[in-house]
Every structure is written in C-alpha cells, then in structure tokens.
Design an enzyme around this catalytic site. Structure first.
Site, PDB file in Angstrom:
ATOM      1  N   THR A  43      -6.430   6.536  -4.478  1.00 36.97           N
ATOM      2  CA  THR A  43      -6.035   6.774  -2.885  1.00 36.97           C
ATOM      3  C   THR A  43      -5.294   7.924  -2.373  1.00 36.97           C
ATOM      4  O   THR A  43      -5.392   8.504  -1.737  1.00 36.97           O
ATOM      5  CB  THR A  43      -5.909   5.592  -2.083  1.00 36.97           C
ATOM      6  OG1 THR A  43      -6.610   4.374  -2.611  1.00 36.97           O
ATOM      7  CG2 THR A  43      -5.486   5.649  -0.712  1.00 36.97           C
ATOM      8  N   GLU A  80       0.884  -1.183   0.000  1.00 36.42           N
ATOM      9  CA  GLU A  80       0.025   0.021   0.061  1.00 36.42           C
ATOM     10  C   GLU A  80       0.810   1.288  -0.040  1.00 36.42           C
ATOM     11  O   GLU A  80       0.373   2.251  -0.477  1.00 36.42           O
ATOM     12  CB  GLU A  80      -0.958   0.038   1.235  1.00 36.42           C
ATOM     13  CG  GLU A  80      -1.907  -1.064   1.178  1.00 36.42           C
ATOM     14  CD  GLU A  80      -3.065  -0.803   0.096  1.00 36.42           C
ATOM     15  OE1 GLU A  80      -2.798  -1.013  -1.012  1.00 36.42           O
ATOM     16  OE2 GLU A  80      -4.136  -0.608   0.533  1.00 36.42           O
TER      17      GLU A  80
HETATM   18  N1  LIG Z   1      -1.644  -5.170  -8.075  1.00 37.16           N
HETATM   19  C1  LIG Z   1      -2.219  -4.044  -8.152  1.00 37.16           C
HETATM   20  N2  LIG Z   1      -3.671  -4.033  -8.115  1.00 37.16           N
HETATM   21  C2  LIG Z   1      -4.365  -2.697  -8.277  1.00 37.16           C
HETATM   22  N3  LIG Z   1      -3.804  -1.514  -8.486  1.00 37.16           N
HETATM   23  C3  LIG Z   1      -2.235  -1.568  -8.428  1.00 37.16           C
HETATM   24  C4  LIG Z   1      -1.518  -2.726  -8.142  1.00 37.16           C
HETATM   25  N4  LIG Z   1      -0.297  -2.515  -8.170  1.00 37.16           N
HETATM   26  C5  LIG Z   1      -0.400  -1.108  -8.255  1.00 37.16           C
HETATM   27  N5  LIG Z   1      -1.452  -0.633  -8.507  1.00 37.16           N
HETATM   28  C6  LIG Z   1      -1.837   0.612  -8.651  1.00 37.16           C
HETATM   29  O1  LIG Z   1      -2.525   1.319  -7.438  1.00 37.16           O
HETATM   30  C7  LIG Z   1      -3.488   2.069  -7.743  1.00 37.16           C
HETATM   31  C8  LIG Z   1      -4.683   1.803  -7.269  1.00 37.16           C
HETATM   32  O2  LIG Z   1      -4.636   1.852  -5.855  1.00 37.16           O
HETATM   33  P1  LIG Z   1      -5.421   2.486  -4.755  1.00 37.16           P
HETATM   34  O3  LIG Z   1      -5.611   3.875  -5.668  1.00 37.16           O
HETATM   35  O4  LIG Z   1      -5.067   2.411  -3.507  1.00 37.16           O
HETATM   36  O5  LIG Z   1      -6.654   2.222  -5.399  1.00 37.16           O
HETATM   37  P2  LIG Z   1      -7.826   0.874  -4.708  1.00 37.16           P
HETATM   38  O6  LIG Z   1      -8.860   1.905  -3.960  1.00 37.16           O
HETATM   39  O7  LIG Z   1      -8.594   0.413  -5.718  1.00 37.16           O
HETATM   40  O8  LIG Z   1      -6.759   0.316  -4.024  1.00 37.16           O
HETATM   41  C9  LIG Z   1      -3.476   2.387  -9.312  1.00 37.16           C
HETATM   42  O9  LIG Z   1      -2.511   3.398  -9.787  1.00 37.16           O
HETATM   43  C10 LIG Z   1      -2.576   1.107  -9.780  1.00 37.16           C
HETATM   44  O10 LIG Z   1      -2.066   1.052 -11.095  1.00 37.16           O
HETATM   45  N1  LIG Z   2      -7.669   4.417   4.941  1.00 36.04           N
HETATM   46  C1  LIG Z   2      -7.590   4.625   3.664  1.00 36.04           C
HETATM   47  C2  LIG Z   2      -8.259   3.516   2.902  1.00 36.04           C
HETATM   48  C3  LIG Z   2      -8.265   3.541   1.348  1.00 36.04           C
HETATM   49  O1  LIG Z   2      -8.987   2.339   0.561  1.00 36.04           O
HETATM   50  P1  LIG Z   2      -8.970   2.269  -0.729  1.00 36.04           P
HETATM   51  O2  LIG Z   2      -9.783   1.062  -0.954  1.00 36.04           O
HETATM   52  O3  LIG Z   2      -9.596   3.472  -1.674  1.00 36.04           O
HETATM   53  O4  LIG Z   2      -7.477   1.947  -1.307  1.00 36.04           O
HETATM   54  C4  LIG Z   2      -7.855   5.881   3.081  1.00 36.04           C
HETATM   55  O5  LIG Z   2      -9.022   6.198   3.440  1.00 36.04           O
HETATM   56  O6  LIG Z   2      -7.103   6.507   2.556  1.00 36.04           O
END
Ligand SMILES: Nc1ncnc2c1ncn2[C@@H]1O[C@H](COP(=O)(O)OP(=O)(O)O)[C@@H](O)[C@H]1O
Ligand SMILES: N[C@@H](CCOP(=O)(O)O)C(=O)O
Length: 293
Positions: free
Chosen positions: A168, A120
């Site tokens: 995020t 993350e």
């Molecule tokens: N294995 C993965 N699965 C999904 N997203 C990934 C992965 N590895 C890297 N990423 C990157 O993480 C971002 C999505 O994560 P995030 O913004 O936390 O959204 P989510 O809420 O769907 O987790 C995108 O930019 C994506 O390219």
């Molecule tokens: N506590 C984090 C949770 C993010 O969850 P995601 O499913 O959007 O990756 C935040 O609120 O930033």
C-alpha cells in the site's frame, strides 16, 4: 483469553478513495489475546513469513499502545499481506475488538475505528480508516474525519487475488496530487451513485458507480493483465470492476448467480497474462466477531 475473527475488506470501491470500504465474508484473520506483562506477537497462516512479529512493526502493536493493553497475541492470517484486501487492517481490527474486551475498556465499535487505524499508519504511513472501519463494523462504510457511517448491504462480490504483492505504501506514491474539475465532478457523481446502490442493495447501481478516472488508472498500471481481467469479468456478467484497495486484488460486483462465472473468467484472464491467481466468491458481510472469551 479472547479470540476474534476479523474479515478482509475492500477499500475505495473505485470512486471512494480513502472513504469507502466493504467487509467481505471471506477470507479473515483470527486474533487471540491473553493478558501479559509485556506484549509478544506470534503470526501463523497465509504469508506469515512476510509479517514482522516485532510490536513496533506489526499493526497490532500500535493498537496495544493506543489501548494501553499489553498482551500475548497470536494472529492466524487468512488474509494475505500486500493483497489489497486489508490484510494489515484485519489484524489491527481484530486486535482492537479483542483487547477492548480483554481489558474491559468499554469503547464502542465506532470508537475503536481510529484506534485500529493507528496500525495502518505503521505500514502505509497514513492512518487511513477505510479498511479497519468495515472490518470492525461490517457492511459498506463511509469514513471521513468526522467518523464512520455503516450500511448493511447485500451485494455479491468476487475478489481475484493475483500471486504478486503490491505494498500500500508503494501504491500510494502513484496517486495523483491533483485532479481536474471534470474528473472531480465525474467522481462525485459515481460515488453518490454507488452509495445509493448500497442503500438499495442494488448491484447494478453499485457497479455503475465504481468507475474512477483519477486514482484507479494509475494503480491499474501496477497490475499485469488488469485490463484483460476487467473485460473478462464484464463479459461474464459483472456490473462493475475496480482495483481492490491499493491492489493487486481486483474486485468485481455481480448480480446473484453470476459469481462463479465471473470468478472463472477473471482467473482465466490472469492465467493468460501469465499470472497465477485465486478467486474468492464473497459478498458484503459482517464485521469482527468474537469467537471465544
Ligand atoms: N498484522 C499484519 N498483517 C499483515 N501485514 C502486516 C501486519 N503487520 C505489519 N504488516 C506489514 O504490512 C504490509 C502489508 O500491508 P499493506 O501493504 O497495507 O497490504 P494489505 O493491502 O494487504 O493490507 C506488509 O509489509 C506487512 O509485513
Ligand atoms: N485507501 C487505501 C486503501 C488501501 O487498502 P489495502 O487493502 O491495499 O491496504 C489506499 O488506496 O491506499
């Protein structure tokens, strides 16, 4: 070879920013790992075109590093990236459980939580554990720097995912740096109510405890039609509605028998706001499961 199904999750649940999380029965990622001299990652499925296959940039790369477990990895995405449904976390959680088995590392599920959270940090800048914990352990989870408590809870849920992306990392920039004492007291009261509701599998208490005066109003501004979708869900019988994770998915808690109507009402409200969406009728579910080894 080991194959693991790791579920989508909804973090925060309104009043538990960066602390609460819940495993959803659907959707899920499926992660397959095989021993290899060098790590390679292949991604297929929903939104695969937006996900880097470079181990330095994919969440599973950090898990490989932390477990010192090089592998040929295939991720079949069921959880759309940038959804608010723990997409990046589902892959990391699945990889942590699978690589632990593949290399016989002998770590407990709880010990895998901080390892998966390293993934993350790669995408959002913070190793928040509130998605990886429920994806690994299942149920409703409370995660602090001291560790994670998981509670099995039977709660019907609807998550409605609009056809827009919110990263995020971006959504963390709108989180206020300070909160008033009044807001703090309200949030603590709501969070405690929600936790009691989870322990009793009581959707009325859980819904009543979801409201949060600090983070959710700022995140809601990033989601077109959010207020109308909430109103529609409540009118259809939801007991609580909030932003799922960092959004744009919207989470509704329901009593049994109300999910279909709540899902339809939320979809209609997004549609009236000019946004395509899909709804998952779900419940709080189990954590990552080993499908094959
Ligand atoms: N294995 C993965 N699965 C999904 N997203 C990934 C992965 N590895 C890297 N990423 C990157 O993480 C971002 C999505 O994560 P995030 O913004 O936390 O959204 P989510 O809420 O769907 O987790 C995108 O930019 C994506 O390219
Ligand atoms: N506590 C984090 C949770 C993010 O969850 P995601 O499913 O959007 O990756 C935040 O609120 O930033």
């Amino acid at each position: 070879m080991v194959t693991v199904r790791a579920p989508a999750t909804s973090a925060n649940l309104g009043s538990g920013f960066d602390v609460f999380g819940a495993a959803l029965t659907r959707p899920a990622d499926v992660v397959t790992v095989e021993k290899a001299a060098e790590t390679t990652i292949e991604v297929t499925g929903v939104g695969a075109q937006y996900i880097p296959e470079d181990p330095e940039k994919n969440t599973v790369g950090a898990v490989v590093e932390a477990l010192d477990a090089p592998a040929r990895i295939h991720i079949d995405k069921g959880v759309r990236p940038a959804s608010g449904l723990g997409s990046s976390a589902a892959s990391a959680a699945g990889a942590a459980v699978a690589l632990n088995r593949l290399y016989d590392r002998g770590l407990s599920r709880s010990e895998l939580v901080p390892i998966a959270a390293e993934g993350e940090a790669v995408v959002s800048g913070v190793a928040h554990s509130d998605n990886v914990a429920p994806s690994i352990l299942g149920g409703f989870t409370v995660t602090t720097s001291e560790g994670t408590h998981a509670v099995d809870a039977s709660i019907p849920l609807v998550v409605c995912l609009p056809d827009v992306a919110v990263s995020t990392r971006d959504a963390r920039r709108v989180v206020p740096e300070t909160a008033s004492m009044e807001d703090l007291v309200e949030t603590v009261g709501n969070a405690a109510t929600l936790a009691v509701g989870m322990c009793r599998s009581d959707p009325d208490l859980v819904g009543a405890g979801m409201s949060d005066p600090v983070v959710t109003p700022e995140r809601a501004r990033l989601i077109t039609g959010y207020d109308e979708v909430c109103d529609a869900a409540f009118d259809a019988g939801a007991t609580g509605v909030t932003v799922s994770g960092a959004g744009p998915a919207v989470l509704a808690v329901c009593r049994d028998g109300r999910r279909r109507g709540v899902a339809a009402a939320m979809l209609d409200a997004f549609s009236e706001a000019g946004i395509d969406a899909r709804a998952y009728q779900s419940r709080i579910g189990r954590g990552a499961t080993v499908l094959e080894e």
